[in-house]
Write a protein that holds these residues in place. Structure first.
Motif, mmCIF file in Angstrom:
data_model
loop_
_atom_site.group_PDB
_atom_site.id
_atom_site.type_symbol
_atom_site.label_atom_id
_atom_site.label_comp_id
_atom_site.label_asym_id
_atom_site.label_seq_id
_atom_site.Cartn_x
_atom_site.Cartn_y
_atom_site.Cartn_z
ATOM 1 N N LEU A 284 0.601 -1.181 -0.013
ATOM 2 C CA LEU A 284 -0.079 -0.114 -0.115
ATOM 3 C C LEU A 284 0.830 1.300 -0.004
ATOM 4 N N ALA A 285 2.151 1.113 0.635
ATOM 5 C CA ALA A 285 2.838 2.433 0.814
ATOM 6 C C ALA A 285 4.077 2.019 0.675
ATOM 7 N N PRO A 286 4.818 1.626 -0.651
ATOM 8 C CA PRO A 286 6.187 1.187 -0.731
ATOM 9 C C PRO A 286 7.220 2.302 -0.555
ATOM 10 N N PRO B 235 6.984 20.890 -4.203
ATOM 11 C CA PRO B 235 6.577 19.686 -4.867
ATOM 12 C C PRO B 235 7.738 18.552 -5.020
ATOM 13 N N ILE B 236 7.082 17.508 -5.087
ATOM 14 C CA ILE B 236 7.921 16.308 -5.257
ATOM 15 C C ILE B 236 7.467 15.470 -6.633
ATOM 16 N N ALA B 237 8.680 15.407 -7.251
ATOM 17 C CA ALA B 237 8.260 14.867 -8.667
ATOM 18 C C ALA B 237 8.043 13.552 -8.564
ATOM 19 N N GLY B 238 6.962 12.917 -9.119
ATOM 20 C CA GLY B 238 6.658 11.499 -9.173
ATOM 21 C C GLY B 238 5.780 10.943 -8.170
ATOM 22 N N LEU B 239 5.231 11.945 -7.190
ATOM 23 C CA LEU B 239 4.714 11.364 -6.010
ATOM 24 C C LEU B 239 3.337 10.538 -6.466
ATOM 25 N N ARG B 240 3.222 9.454 -6.187
ATOM 26 C CA ARG B 240 1.817 8.625 -6.654
ATOM 27 C C ARG B 240 0.781 9.394 -6.327
ATOM 28 N N PRO B 241 -0.370 9.563 -7.250
ATOM 29 C CA PRO B 241 -1.804 10.103 -6.855
ATOM 30 C C PRO B 241 -2.470 9.694 -5.741
ATOM 31 N N ASP B 242 -2.265 8.206 -5.469
ATOM 32 C CA ASP B 242 -2.913 7.466 -4.500
ATOM 33 C C ASP B 242 -2.108 7.335 -3.342
ATOM 34 N N PHE B 243 -1.181 8.226 -2.927
ATOM 35 C CA PHE B 243 -0.472 8.014 -1.745
ATOM 36 C C PHE B 243 -1.360 8.122 -0.556
ATOM 37 N N PRO B 244 -1.331 7.347 0.434
ATOM 38 C CA PRO B 244 -2.392 7.075 1.276
ATOM 39 C C PRO B 244 -1.859 8.242 2.306
ATOM 40 N N PHE B 245 -2.916 8.332 3.427
ATOM 41 C CA PHE B 245 -2.868 8.960 4.787
ATOM 42 C C PHE B 245 -2.008 7.927 5.781
ATOM 43 N N VAL B 246 -0.813 8.314 5.864
ATOM 44 C CA VAL B 246 0.094 7.093 6.466
ATOM 45 C C VAL B 246 0.309 7.506 7.931
ATOM 46 N N ILE B 247 0.102 6.866 9.128
ATOM 47 C CA ILE B 247 0.235 7.108 10.433
ATOM 48 C C ILE B 247 1.088 6.008 11.254
ATOM 49 N N ASP B 248 2.451 6.483 11.453
ATOM 50 C CA ASP B 248 3.316 5.970 12.589
ATOM 51 C C ASP B 248 2.741 6.017 14.014
ATOM 52 N N PHE B 249 1.856 5.218 14.570
ATOM 53 C CA PHE B 249 1.066 5.191 15.693
ATOM 54 C C PHE B 249 1.851 5.743 16.846
ATOM 55 N N SER B 250 2.921 4.976 16.842
ATOM 56 C CA SER B 250 3.700 4.946 18.270
ATOM 57 C C SER B 250 4.285 6.312 18.582
ATOM 58 N N ARG B 251 4.685 6.842 17.049
ATOM 59 C CA ARG B 251 5.471 8.021 17.198
ATOM 60 C C ARG B 251 4.470 9.230 17.134
ATOM 61 N N SER B 252 3.251 9.066 16.832
ATOM 62 C CA SER B 252 2.422 9.994 16.643
ATOM 63 C C SER B 252 2.527 10.861 15.308
ATOM 64 N N LEU B 253 3.209 10.234 14.325
ATOM 65 C CA LEU B 253 3.904 10.851 13.199
ATOM 66 C C LEU B 253 2.878 10.384 11.784
ATOM 67 N N TYR B 254 2.714 11.492 11.086
ATOM 68 C CA TYR B 254 1.590 11.272 9.909
ATOM 69 C C TYR B 254 2.379 12.018 8.674
ATOM 70 N N GLU C 158 -0.308 16.522 -0.234
ATOM 71 C CA GLU C 158 -1.061 17.650 -0.106
ATOM 72 C C GLU C 158 -0.779 18.337 -1.617
ATOM 73 N N GLY C 159 -1.687 18.144 -2.659
ATOM 74 C CA GLY C 159 -1.247 18.733 -3.872
ATOM 75 C C GLY C 159 -0.231 17.849 -4.500
ATOM 76 N N THR C 160 0.891 18.216 -4.951
ATOM 77 C CA THR C 160 2.028 17.563 -5.430
ATOM 78 C C THR C 160 3.063 17.482 -4.245
ATOM 79 N N ALA C 161 2.711 17.791 -3.063
ATOM 80 C CA ALA C 161 3.630 17.831 -2.105
ATOM 81 C C ALA C 161 3.253 16.727 -0.898
ATOM 82 N N ILE C 162 4.075 16.718 0.037
ATOM 83 C CA ILE C 162 3.767 15.698 1.312
ATOM 84 C C ILE C 162 3.537 16.816 2.581
ATOM 85 N N LEU C 163 2.457 16.539 3.018
ATOM 86 C CA LEU C 163 2.077 17.106 4.488
ATOM 87 C C LEU C 163 2.418 16.291 5.602
#
Ligand SMILES: Cc1cc2nc3c(=O)[nH]c(=O)nc-3n(C[C@H](O)[C@H](O)[C@H](O)COP(=O)(O)OP(=O)(O)OC[C@H]3O[C@@H](n4cnc5c(N)ncnc54)[C@H](O)[C@@H]3O)c2cc1C
Length: 383
Positions: free
Chosen positions: A128-130, A233-252, A256-261
């Protein structure tokens, strides 16, 4: 300014605006929303990550999500406002057996409420998130119906439609006192005059504790700073990149458009209203983010900000009438996941005010009285 109103709502974020809209939609149009800032959306509603998810640990939160997200789907046609909903899915990643066990229970509860979430193995997470580095991850949970919404569109849709229906929504207008007679609400004092009213809603987000104190009511809601960074902006970011959460670190992370939030919650952050970016935490956050998502190493940071979670002792909102003062209601303390619950919260609070009781969703576990009774289910899926 009006000198009388049927309902005065203190706070013009998603909670105040949604409540005003739902009251006006039911024909209660003599409503005044007081917003202290010069514009709507300068509080938490304009500073959040835009995530919408069904993956919660309490039945009431799953139900609030179901109702809210259904309402968001109908928003463009009913409210003439696009929300840019993206169903990219939420992928929680877990690194401990106790968390995995708890998430199994959460998924069972979500499934019982009709939510298509499931537990996933590390191999499925990798598929899901290679892009994500999975060291230490032993499993997770995934719901493809979770995703993202435009917070400003949601807020503005409620503001403009509440106004269209006849409600009055004021900016640069602060509530400075709530006056009572006996144990009934009587009027709200503002910097621009007083409004006599039989009903007052506290919808002041992280400031709700202060507003509760104006009526002598203890609302245990703490403002806690939370930070966000958005890359260039990050070139080549997959359109279906999911909302990923590293739960124990509270990191997500999410697209966001062509970038990562990305955000990461500091569990030791003291309560307070400081919204400057904490430089030390920023470095710690970005180090962790690059470790989990190595492609961030080549991305510059385009924007950063801090906002406030509005946190209660059990990470659940305080919703409904307040027993201390007749005519006083709370719609506050959504503990960092309130944007997505705003539509449903406004609807059930309008029922509580107009019908004497919320009926569309049973909000009894969210009432103020739980603190007195010492009963609290608490929400586990807090990021
Ligand atoms: C970094 C961050 C990330 C988040 N991510 C998500 C997410 O992905 N998904 C999600 O669902 N939620 C998220 N949240 C939480 C969400 O933003 C909040 O739960 C939600 O916006 C709360 O809305 P509100 O209307 O209660 O508060 P606010 O939007 O803060 O509105 C309260 C308003 O009251 C006004 N006010 C205060 N005192 C007075 C007064 N005396 N008189 C008049 N007006 C007053 C303020 O000016 C403010 O505009 C996040 C929050 C933060 C900070």
């Amino acid at each position: 300014m009006k000198s009388t109103a049927d309902v005065v709502i203190i706070g013009g974020g998603i909670m105040g605006a949604s409540t005003a809209y739902h009251l006006a939609q039911r024909g209660c149009t003599n409503v005044v929303v007081l917003e202290a800032s010069e514009m709507f959306g300068l509080g938490s509603t304009g500073l959040n990550a835009g995530g919408i998810r069904y993956q919660f640990a309490t039945a009431v939160n799953v139900e609030l999500s179901k109702l809210s997200i259904d309402m968001m789907e109908r928003f463009p046609s009913e409210m003439d406002q696009e929300l840019g909903i993206k169903r990219c899915g939420y992928l929680f990643m877990l690194d401990s057996e106790p968390d995995l066990e708890q998430f199994r229970r959460n998924v069972a509860l979500q499934n019982a409420h009709g939510v298509p979430s499931r537990i996933v193995s590390p191999d499925e997470i990798a598929a899901l998130a290679p892009e994500v580095e999975l060291t230490g991850i032993i499993g997770g949970s995934w719901c493809p119906r979770d995703g993202l919404v435009d917070p400003h569109g949601l807020l503005q849709g409620y503001v403009s439609n509440a106004r269209r229906l006849g409600a009055t929504l004021l900016t640069s207008t602060s509530a400075t006192a709530i006056e009572t007679q006996g144990d009934r609400v009587q009027r709200v004092v503002t910097n621009a005059g007083t409004i006599d009213t039989p009903a007052v809603v506290i919808a002041a987000g992280p400031w709700s504790g202060q507003v509760g104190a104006m009526a002598g009511v203890d609302l245990p809601i703490q403002p806690i700073r939370r930070q966000i960074a958005v890359t260039a902006p990050i070139a080549g970011l997959r359109p279906d990149f999911p909302f990923v959460i590293d739960f124990s670190r509270s990191l997500y992370f999410h697209r966001e458009g062509t970038a990562i939030l990305t955000g990461m919650s500091n569990r030791d952050e003291p309560a307070g209203f400081n919204t400057s970016v904490d430089e030390a935490w920023r470095l710690h956050h970005l180090e962790n983010a690059m470790e989990r998502l190595p492609l961030l190493g080549d991305a510059g940071i385009a924007a950063e900000w801090a906002g406030l979670y509005e946190v209660t002792p059990d990470d659940q909102p305080i919703l409904g009438s307040l027993p201390q003062v007749d005519g006083l209601f709370a719609c506050a303390g959504f503990s960092g996941h309130g944007l997505m619950h705003g539509p449903a919260a406004g609807l059930v609070l309008a029922e509580e005010i107009l019908d004497g009781r919320a009926t569309t969703i049973d909000i009894d576990t969210l009432r103020w009285g739980r603190f007195e009774a010492g009963v609290s289910a608490g929400e586990y899926n807090v990021v």
